[in-house]
Design a protein around this motif. Sequence first.
Motif, mmCIF file in Angstrom:
data_model
loop_
_atom_site.group_PDB
_atom_site.id
_atom_site.type_symbol
_atom_site.label_atom_id
_atom_site.label_comp_id
_atom_site.label_asym_id
_atom_site.label_seq_id
_atom_site.Cartn_x
_atom_site.Cartn_y
_atom_site.Cartn_z
ATOM 1 N N VAL A 80 84.098 12.254 50.344
ATOM 2 C CA VAL A 80 85.030 11.158 50.598
ATOM 3 C C VAL A 80 85.731 11.414 51.930
ATOM 4 N N TRP A 81 85.913 10.334 52.721
ATOM 5 C CA TRP A 81 86.612 10.410 53.996
ATOM 6 C C TRP A 81 87.730 9.369 54.027
ATOM 7 N N ILE A 82 88.860 9.742 54.606
ATOM 8 C CA ILE A 82 89.943 8.795 54.870
ATOM 9 C C ILE A 82 90.223 8.840 56.361
ATOM 10 N N ASP A 83 90.097 7.683 56.989
ATOM 11 C CA ASP A 83 90.273 7.570 58.440
ATOM 12 C C ASP A 83 89.379 8.551 59.182
ATOM 13 N N GLY A 84 88.152 8.743 58.671
ATOM 14 C CA GLY A 84 87.179 9.593 59.343
ATOM 15 C C GLY A 84 87.278 11.063 59.027
ATOM 16 N N LYS A 85 88.277 11.489 58.250
ATOM 17 C CA LYS A 85 88.457 12.890 57.907
ATOM 18 C C LYS A 85 88.103 13.117 56.455
ATOM 19 N N GLU A 86 87.207 14.129 56.184
ATOM 20 C CA GLU A 86 86.806 14.410 54.801
ATOM 21 C C GLU A 86 87.989 14.957 54.021
ATOM 22 N N VAL A 87 88.131 14.447 52.785
ATOM 23 C CA VAL A 87 89.244 14.856 51.932
ATOM 24 C C VAL A 87 88.710 15.243 50.563
ATOM 25 N N GLY A 88 89.487 16.096 49.824
ATOM 26 C CA GLY A 88 89.175 16.429 48.438
ATOM 27 C C GLY A 88 88.094 17.447 48.235
ATOM 28 N N ALA A 89 87.430 17.901 49.314
ATOM 29 C CA ALA A 89 86.306 18.825 49.143
ATOM 30 C C ALA A 89 86.756 20.147 48.531
ATOM 31 N N SER A 90 87.942 20.609 48.913
ATOM 32 C CA SER A 90 88.423 21.902 48.410
ATOM 33 C C SER A 90 89.297 21.763 47.172
ATOM 34 N N MET A 91 89.505 20.521 46.730
ATOM 35 C CA MET A 91 90.382 20.304 45.581
ATOM 36 C C MET A 91 89.644 20.631 44.281
ATOM 37 N N LYS A 92 90.264 21.401 43.422
ATOM 38 C CA LYS A 92 89.654 21.749 42.141
ATOM 39 C C LYS A 92 89.734 20.553 41.200
ATOM 40 N N PRO A 93 88.593 20.121 40.678
ATOM 41 C CA PRO A 93 88.612 18.939 39.810
ATOM 42 C C PRO A 93 89.214 19.221 38.447
ATOM 43 N N ILE A 94 89.825 18.196 37.896
ATOM 44 C CA ILE A 94 90.325 18.266 36.520
ATOM 45 C C ILE A 94 89.140 17.967 35.615
ATOM 46 N N THR A 95 88.790 18.897 34.738
ATOM 47 C CA THR A 95 87.602 18.748 33.889
ATOM 48 C C THR A 95 87.944 19.034 32.439
ATOM 49 N N GLY A 96 86.947 18.877 31.576
ATOM 50 C CA GLY A 96 87.091 19.224 30.160
ATOM 51 C C GLY A 96 86.362 20.495 29.829
ATOM 52 N N TRP A 97 85.974 21.225 30.890
ATOM 53 C CA TRP A 97 85.144 22.405 30.647
ATOM 54 C C TRP A 97 85.922 23.623 30.192
ATOM 55 N N LYS A 98 87.213 23.666 30.495
ATOM 56 C CA LYS A 98 88.026 24.866 30.239
ATOM 57 C C LYS A 98 87.456 26.053 31.018
ATOM 58 N N ASP A 99 87.048 25.741 32.281
ATOM 59 C CA ASP A 99 86.528 26.758 33.203
ATOM 60 C C ASP A 99 85.277 27.449 32.692
ATOM 61 N N LYS A 100 84.490 26.781 31.884
ATOM 62 C CA LYS A 100 83.281 27.395 31.336
ATOM 63 C C LYS A 100 82.083 27.278 32.259
ATOM 64 N N ARG A 101 82.156 26.442 33.337
ATOM 65 C CA ARG A 101 81.073 26.367 34.295
ATOM 66 C C ARG A 101 81.628 25.923 35.641
ATOM 67 N N SER A 102 80.800 26.046 36.653
ATOM 68 C CA SER A 102 81.328 25.915 38.007
ATOM 69 C C SER A 102 80.722 24.747 38.787
ATOM 70 N N TRP A 103 79.972 23.849 38.168
ATOM 71 C CA TRP A 103 79.439 22.716 38.936
ATOM 72 C C TRP A 103 80.038 21.413 38.415
ATOM 73 N N ASN A 104 79.910 20.385 39.207
ATOM 74 C CA ASN A 104 80.575 19.111 38.913
ATOM 75 C C ASN A 104 79.583 18.035 38.459
ATOM 76 N N ARG A 105 78.748 18.360 37.502
ATOM 77 C CA ARG A 105 77.769 17.401 36.999
ATOM 78 C C ARG A 105 78.468 16.219 36.327
ATOM 79 N N GLY A 106 77.926 15.018 36.538
ATOM 80 C CA GLY A 106 78.454 13.827 35.892
ATOM 81 C C GLY A 106 79.142 12.901 36.881
ATOM 82 N N ILE A 107 80.124 12.135 36.378
ATOM 83 C CA ILE A 107 80.865 11.188 37.206
ATOM 84 C C ILE A 107 82.122 11.865 37.736
ATOM 85 N N ASN A 108 82.277 11.809 39.056
ATOM 86 C CA ASN A 108 83.449 12.377 39.705
ATOM 87 C C ASN A 108 84.314 11.233 40.234
ATOM 88 N N ALA A 109 85.635 11.443 40.238
ATOM 89 C CA ALA A 109 86.569 10.406 40.677
ATOM 90 C C ALA A 109 87.680 11.025 41.512
#
Length: 573
Positions: free
Chosen positions: A242-271
Amino acid sequence: AIMAHQVVVVLNYVILLCTLLHTSYAQSRSCNGVADPVSCSDIPIGGACTALQKEFCPGSCETCSEPKHGPSITTKDGAVKLTGADLEFETLESSITMSMLIKQISDLERSLGETKNMLNDTQKELAMTKEQLQDAIGNVEDTLFDTKMNLTDAIEDLELKTGNDLENVHKTLDTKAATTTVNEAVKKTGEEIVKSEGRLNTAIKSVSDAQKLDRTDIDGMANPIVVEALSAGSCAGNKFQVWIDGKEVGASMKPITGWKDKRSWNRGINAMVIDLNKRSVTARFNFDTCCGSGDINPASENSRLASFLNGLPVGAVVVFGIIDEGVENLYWTSRRLLQDFGSRFIYSHIAYRESWVMVGVKGSPKGTAVEDHGGANSRDCKVKGRATKKVKMVFPSGKLSWLSTEINQRTQLSTLTAPQRKVFWSYDGCSNNWCNSRTFSFMKYHDESVLKITWHDNFRCASGGYASCRWDVHIDNFMCVSDTTLGTGPIRYDKWGPGNNHLPATIQGYCYKIHNGAELKRGFHTFRVFEQSSPQHPHGSPVLGWNWSGQSPRGNSLTRGGTYSSITIEEVF
């Protein structure tokens, strides 16, 4: 006429010649002026003869004095003339002898014959001319008749055209009246625009001096907020950016998931949720709607996704994208919630491991979001789709940032929603309980709308004697209540009687308020059915549907099975 005159002249000429011949012959039979018939056969041999006999019969009589011969015929100046008793005629050339006269008579007779032939030919020509005149008269009569018919048709066409012209005149008058109405509406709209411009100018004037100097911030669109995004599924790169005004954002942000830190990839729908005022991402979420198990299962992930989407306010800007795979177990209720952000692809177009990205605004009509998808992939990725294109949505900023949500809300309220429908093939013997097979979650788009509910099913209430079954429709686990103003009330189907008959029926009703007192506002709601007996009758054996799978009319596998049921929800005003 000329020919007739010539004939008359010739005939007069013939009569005159005949008269002259007769006179000449009479004179030739006289001797010394005494007429004496000549008959040589009457003279005896050696007898005495008269003077004429002597002249005409010299062999038998003595010669007497020579008698005078007949008169000569002469012409003078081309005219015939008799002279005295001797009938003398003068001519410019010479006298004509008797033989010449006879020849002339013969020529005259020939001329008469030719004249007669000419008269016969003329008579034939006159007969032919008469026929031609009759034909011409007939042609003229036919032409006159055709002309009359053409004039009649022309008059009828003129009358019809005149009638049509009059009708067109009326229509033109109606159009002018309608144009006048439109012009008045345009005038009023122009006045409203002028008023709006006045309000905008007033707002501009009230801004601080610093903001007045920086007019680009006031106009908003001179410094817009540009949101861009792309997605790549399992076979196309596994990424979501995702980019805002040409600058990539959110790449380093840790996603809120239901995994309870049980895995490290972001499979599925991301928002990613966008804050337009701060031009930044406020939160990032991941929902594994692919194929998880245990704590991360499709039911729990779809529930998390629904809670997240329902909790966002109308006008919220969210960017969605798939990493790896995101639709294998994406529920239809979740797809409908995503469709409420303006998506037109997520409900039925996205396939297994396919890339999908969308920038949407909650409360937007279907098809208004910017989105793309990359095509289907095989499970082993031998057939590969592509990553999505980079999609872009531009938002006003500064004092016009309110347009981002205001326009979307007003557009949504003015858009008529299509009926929502679900079909069932199941056989359900629910009794004194919920009929779980007849459950349908749907979206209500307008607070002020009334639900029009149509339920079609096959009903049975079996018993040895008379018994009853009752199926009550519930919305959000409560029955609809009566409102005579809106025309709403409880929606149910009652069956009472003996026997074991399965009969189809369609139930229709309207609902706005349920009996816990709540009004059905904009948002997701659930249709359910509860079965029980009517209060004053014994309970029969209830069944919904007819599902004998072995029965197939005319052997077509597509028609095999029982009857189907359907629930249709519409919004009316």
